[in-house]
Scaffold this motif. Structure first.
Motif, PDB file in Angstrom:
ATOM      1  N   THR A 149      36.946  19.428  33.822  1.00  0.00           N
ATOM      2  CA  THR A 149      36.218  20.524  34.458  1.00  0.00           C
ATOM      3  C   THR A 149      34.859  20.725  33.806  1.00  0.00           C
ATOM      4  O   THR A 149      34.755  20.809  32.581  1.00  0.00           O
ATOM      5  N   LEU A 150      33.820  20.810  34.628  1.00  0.00           N
ATOM      6  CA  LEU A 150      32.464  20.970  34.112  1.00  0.00           C
ATOM      7  C   LEU A 150      32.066  22.426  33.968  1.00  0.00           C
ATOM      8  O   LEU A 150      31.227  22.775  33.149  1.00  0.00           O
ATOM      9  N   TYR A 151      32.643  23.310  34.796  1.00  0.00           N
ATOM     10  CA  TYR A 151      32.220  24.707  34.814  1.00  0.00           C
ATOM     11  C   TYR A 151      33.331  25.594  34.256  1.00  0.00           C
ATOM     12  O   TYR A 151      34.321  25.878  34.915  1.00  0.00           O
ATOM     13  N   GLY A 152      33.180  26.008  33.002  1.00  0.00           N
ATOM     14  CA  GLY A 152      34.159  26.870  32.370  1.00  0.00           C
ATOM     15  C   GLY A 152      35.241  26.069  31.675  1.00  0.00           C
ATOM     16  O   GLY A 152      35.741  25.096  32.223  1.00  0.00           O
ATOM     17  N   PRO A 153      35.620  26.477  30.445  1.00  0.00           N
ATOM     18  CA  PRO A 153      36.648  25.751  29.693  1.00  0.00           C
ATOM     19  C   PRO A 153      38.041  25.978  30.280  1.00  0.00           C
ATOM     20  O   PRO A 153      38.511  27.108  30.364  1.00  0.00           O
ATOM     21  N   ILE A 154      38.696  24.921  30.701  1.00  0.00           N
ATOM     22  CA  ILE A 154      40.067  24.993  31.217  1.00  0.00           C
ATOM     23  C   ILE A 154      40.870  23.875  30.572  1.00  0.00           C
ATOM     24  O   ILE A 154      40.403  22.743  30.458  1.00  0.00           O
ATOM     25  N   SER A 155      42.079  24.199  30.126  1.00  0.00           N
ATOM     26  CA  SER A 155      42.962  23.186  29.572  1.00  0.00           C
ATOM     27  C   SER A 155      44.301  23.247  30.287  1.00  0.00           C
ATOM     28  O   SER A 155      44.598  24.218  31.000  1.00  0.00           O
ATOM     29  N   CYS A 156      45.099  22.240  30.098  1.00  0.00           N
ATOM     30  CA  CYS A 156      46.415  22.203  30.731  1.00  0.00           C
ATOM     31  C   CYS A 156      47.310  23.324  30.229  1.00  0.00           C
ATOM     32  O   CYS A 156      48.333  23.640  30.862  1.00  0.00           O
ATOM     33  N   ASN A 157      46.963  23.947  29.114  1.00  0.00           N
ATOM     34  CA  ASN A 157      47.761  25.054  28.578  1.00  0.00           C
ATOM     35  C   ASN A 157      47.508  26.361  29.319  1.00  0.00           C
ATOM     36  O   ASN A 157      48.303  27.295  29.219  1.00  0.00           O
ATOM     37  N   ASP A 158      46.391  26.445  30.040  1.00  0.00           N
ATOM     38  CA  ASP A 158      46.077  27.662  30.787  1.00  0.00           C
ATOM     39  C   ASP A 158      47.006  27.813  31.983  1.00  0.00           C
ATOM     40  O   ASP A 158      47.373  26.823  32.632  1.00  0.00           O
ATOM     41  N   GLU A 159      47.367  29.056  32.277  1.00  0.00           N
ATOM     42  CA  GLU A 159      48.254  29.329  33.410  1.00  0.00           C
ATOM     43  C   GLU A 159      47.575  28.988  34.732  1.00  0.00           C
ATOM     44  O   GLU A 159      46.359  29.147  34.878  1.00  0.00           O
ATOM     45  N   GLU A 160      48.351  28.536  35.673  1.00  0.00           N
ATOM     46  CA  GLU A 160      47.852  28.301  37.029  1.00  0.00           C
ATOM     47  C   GLU A 160      47.705  29.637  37.739  1.00  0.00           C
ATOM     48  O   GLU A 160      48.460  30.572  37.465  1.00  0.00           O
ATOM     49  N   GLU A 161      46.725  29.752  38.633  1.00  0.00           N
ATOM     50  CA  GLU A 161      46.586  30.976  39.412  1.00  0.00           C
ATOM     51  C   GLU A 161      47.880  31.251  40.166  1.00  0.00           C
ATOM     52  O   GLU A 161      48.489  30.328  40.710  1.00  0.00           O
ATOM     53  N   ARG A 162      48.286  32.502  40.194  1.00  0.00           N
ATOM     54  CA  ARG A 162      49.512  32.816  40.917  1.00  0.00           C
ATOM     55  C   ARG A 162      49.311  32.579  42.410  1.00  0.00           C
ATOM     56  O   ARG A 162      48.204  32.674  42.924  1.00  0.00           O
ATOM     57  N   ARG A 163      50.401  32.288  43.098  1.00  0.00           N
ATOM     58  CA  ARG A 163      50.335  31.902  44.504  1.00  0.00           C
ATOM     59  C   ARG A 163      49.653  32.971  45.366  1.00  0.00           C
ATOM     60  O   ARG A 163      48.884  32.654  46.276  1.00  0.00           O
ATOM     61  N   SER A 164      49.933  34.244  45.083  1.00  0.00           N
ATOM     62  CA  SER A 164      49.348  35.322  45.887  1.00  0.00           C
ATOM     63  C   SER A 164      47.833  35.371  45.741  1.00  0.00           C
ATOM     64  O   SER A 164      47.127  35.823  46.634  1.00  0.00           O
ATOM     65  N   ARG A 165      47.326  34.894  44.590  1.00  0.00           N
ATOM     66  CA  ARG A 165      45.881  34.864  44.370  1.00  0.00           C
ATOM     67  C   ARG A 165      45.245  33.656  45.043  1.00  0.00           C
ATOM     68  O   ARG A 165      44.122  33.730  45.536  1.00  0.00           O
ATOM     69  N   ARG A 166      45.962  32.531  45.096  1.00  0.00           N
ATOM     70  CA  ARG A 166      45.384  31.294  45.611  1.00  0.00           C
ATOM     71  C   ARG A 166      45.085  31.352  47.109  1.00  0.00           C
ATOM     72  O   ARG A 166      44.322  30.532  47.613  1.00  0.00           O
ATOM     73  N   VAL A 167      45.680  32.317  47.815  1.00  0.00           N
ATOM     74  CA  VAL A 167      45.400  32.410  49.261  1.00  0.00           C
ATOM     75  C   VAL A 167      43.990  32.913  49.510  1.00  0.00           C
ATOM     76  O   VAL A 167      43.445  32.735  50.605  1.00  0.00           O
ATOM     77  N   TYR A 168      43.373  33.554  48.513  1.00  0.00           N
ATOM     78  CA  TYR A 168      42.000  34.042  48.665  1.00  0.00           C
ATOM     79  C   TYR A 168      41.045  32.908  48.348  1.00  0.00           C
ATOM     80  O   TYR A 168      41.048  32.375  47.243  1.00  0.00           O
ATOM     81  N   ARG A 169      40.222  32.532  49.332  1.00  0.00           N
ATOM     82  CA  ARG A 169      39.416  31.323  49.201  1.00  0.00           C
ATOM     83  C   ARG A 169      37.911  31.574  49.186  1.00  0.00           C
ATOM     84  O   ARG A 169      37.127  30.638  49.307  1.00  0.00           O
ATOM     85  N   GLY A 170      37.489  32.837  49.060  1.00  0.00           N
ATOM     86  CA  GLY A 170      36.068  33.114  48.936  1.00  0.00           C
ATOM     87  C   GLY A 170      35.271  32.962  50.214  1.00  0.00           C
ATOM     88  O   GLY A 170      34.049  32.857  50.183  1.00  0.00           O
ATOM     89  N   CYS A 171      35.937  32.931  51.356  1.00  0.00           N
ATOM     90  CA  CYS A 171      35.238  32.823  52.633  1.00  0.00           C
ATOM     91  C   CYS A 171      34.575  34.150  52.973  1.00  0.00           C
ATOM     92  O   CYS A 171      35.190  35.204  52.820  1.00  0.00           O
ATOM     93  N   SER A 172      33.322  34.112  53.428  1.00  0.00           N
ATOM     94  CA  SER A 172      32.589  35.348  53.724  1.00  0.00           C
ATOM     95  C   SER A 172      33.086  36.044  54.981  1.00  0.00           C
ATOM     96  O   SER A 172      32.796  37.216  55.203  1.00  0.00           O
ATOM     97  N   ARG A 173      33.847  35.339  55.811  1.00  0.00           N
ATOM     98  CA  ARG A 173      34.360  35.958  57.033  1.00  0.00           C
ATOM     99  C   ARG A 173      35.801  36.424  56.898  1.00  0.00           C
ATOM    100  O   ARG A 173      36.195  37.435  57.446  1.00  0.00           O
ATOM    101  N   SER A 174      36.612  35.650  56.177  1.00  0.00           N
ATOM    102  CA  SER A 174      38.010  36.006  55.975  1.00  0.00           C
ATOM    103  C   SER A 174      38.429  35.567  54.582  1.00  0.00           C
ATOM    104  O   SER A 174      38.360  34.383  54.257  1.00  0.00           O
ATOM    105  N   ALA A 175      38.865  36.516  53.766  1.00  0.00           N
ATOM    106  CA  ALA A 175      39.229  36.205  52.384  1.00  0.00           C
ATOM    107  C   ALA A 175      40.366  35.191  52.295  1.00  0.00           C
ATOM    108  O   ALA A 175      40.468  34.448  51.326  1.00  0.00           O
ATOM    109  N   THR A 176      41.210  35.165  53.323  1.00  0.00           N
ATOM    110  CA  THR A 176      42.349  34.241  53.318  1.00  0.00           C
ATOM    111  C   THR A 176      42.158  33.110  54.324  1.00  0.00           C
ATOM    112  O   THR A 176      43.119  32.583  54.877  1.00  0.00           O
ATOM    113  N   CYS A 177      40.896  32.743  54.558  1.00  0.00           N
ATOM    114  CA  CYS A 177      40.576  31.677  55.507  1.00  0.00           C
ATOM    115  C   CYS A 177      41.354  30.402  55.188  1.00  0.00           C
ATOM    116  O   CYS A 177      41.437  29.978  54.035  1.00  0.00           O
ATOM    117  N   ARG A 178      41.917  29.765  56.215  1.00  0.00           N
ATOM    118  CA  ARG A 178      42.683  28.532  56.020  1.00  0.00           C
ATOM    119  C   ARG A 178      41.876  27.288  56.396  1.00  0.00           C
ATOM    120  O   ARG A 178      42.408  26.188  56.459  1.00  0.00           O
TER     121      ARG A 178
END
Length: 236
Positions: free
Chosen positions: A175-204
């Motif tokens: 990863t180039l942006y921000g320190p991440i290692s395999c020891n860091d927790e994965e984002e929880r599933r409920s958080r991963r549905v939010y994708r940063g779309c300007s029209r719909s936060a849960t855009c698929r």
């Protein structure tokens, strides 16, 4: 002497001194302005974070509701994350501190570029690719099998995701942006549905709002077939 208020992008000042006067937590970068923000729940109290306003109209909040929580959310997702009872009104519910008082973000100049971007996305001035945004994407680590989020706000971030998605052996340490290692927790599933779309936060990934090829996310010097095809078609 360097200015402490405002941010200059491409030769123009994003916000004037007056527009940002007495806002708490003010910080400026090369293409953004950042201020302290929050959202109040009658049940859980104040959730605070840092609102970053980008010159292209994107808004991103780094949540600090609890120690260690640094989730990056859209304002709408931040409103829900805070536990606000009357969601879907983030422009009124998300506030910034001005002269020691909580002021709804809608009553400040901070939405100037967001509102312009929204008008363009729904009008005739949609992006040159015919799409409106690059939503967040994920790549799975070959070593720990955890999915890691990639923000696609800039050409550099798009290139980082593009290269990682083509690398079958990509791992967290790459990863180039921000320190991440395999020891860091994965984002929880409920958080991963939010994708940063300007029209719909849960855009698929609908064809209405997600870009499938433009000069920001495709690269003329790349030898992958996707970029070769895009470059060839763009020159026709």
């Amino acid at each position: 002497m360097e200015r402490e208020i405002g941010s200059v992008v491409g030769g123009f000042l994003m916000f004037s001194d007056e527009e940002l006067r007495e806002m708490s937590g003010l910080k400026r970068g090369g293409d953004y302005v950042e201020v302290m923000c929050g959202c109040t729940s009658h049940r859980y109290g104040d959730a605070v974070g840092k609102l970053r306003v980008l010159a292209n109209g994107d808004l991103e909040i780094c949540c600090e509701c609890t120690p260690g929580c640094q989730e990056k959310l859209t304002p709408s997702a931040f409103e829900k994350h805070s536990g606000r009872e009357t969601a879907r009104k983030w422009k009124s519910n998300v506030w910034v501190i001005v002269a020691g008082e909580k002021v709804p973000v809608s009553k400040t100049a901070l939405l100037k570029y967001y509102n312009q971007s929204s008008k363009n996305a729904h009008g005739s001035q949609i992006t040159h690719s015919g799409q409106a945004c690059h939503r967040d994407e994920f790549v799975r680590c070959k070593t720990c099998n955890k999915e890691r989020r990639f923000h696609l706000r800039t050409k550099e971030e798009c290139r980082s995701y593009h290269d990682a998605s083509l690398n079958a052996n990509w791992k967290c340490a790459d990863t180039l942006y921000g320190p991440i290692s395999c020891n860091d927790e994965e984002e929880r599933r409920s958080r991963r549905v939010y994708r940063g779309c300007s029209r719909s936060a849960t855009c698929r990934g609908c064809t209405t709002c997600v870009c499938f090829g433009c000069t920001t996310c495709r690269f003329s010097e790349c030898v992958c077939q996707t970029c070769i095809d895009f470059t060839k078609n763009a020159q026709v």
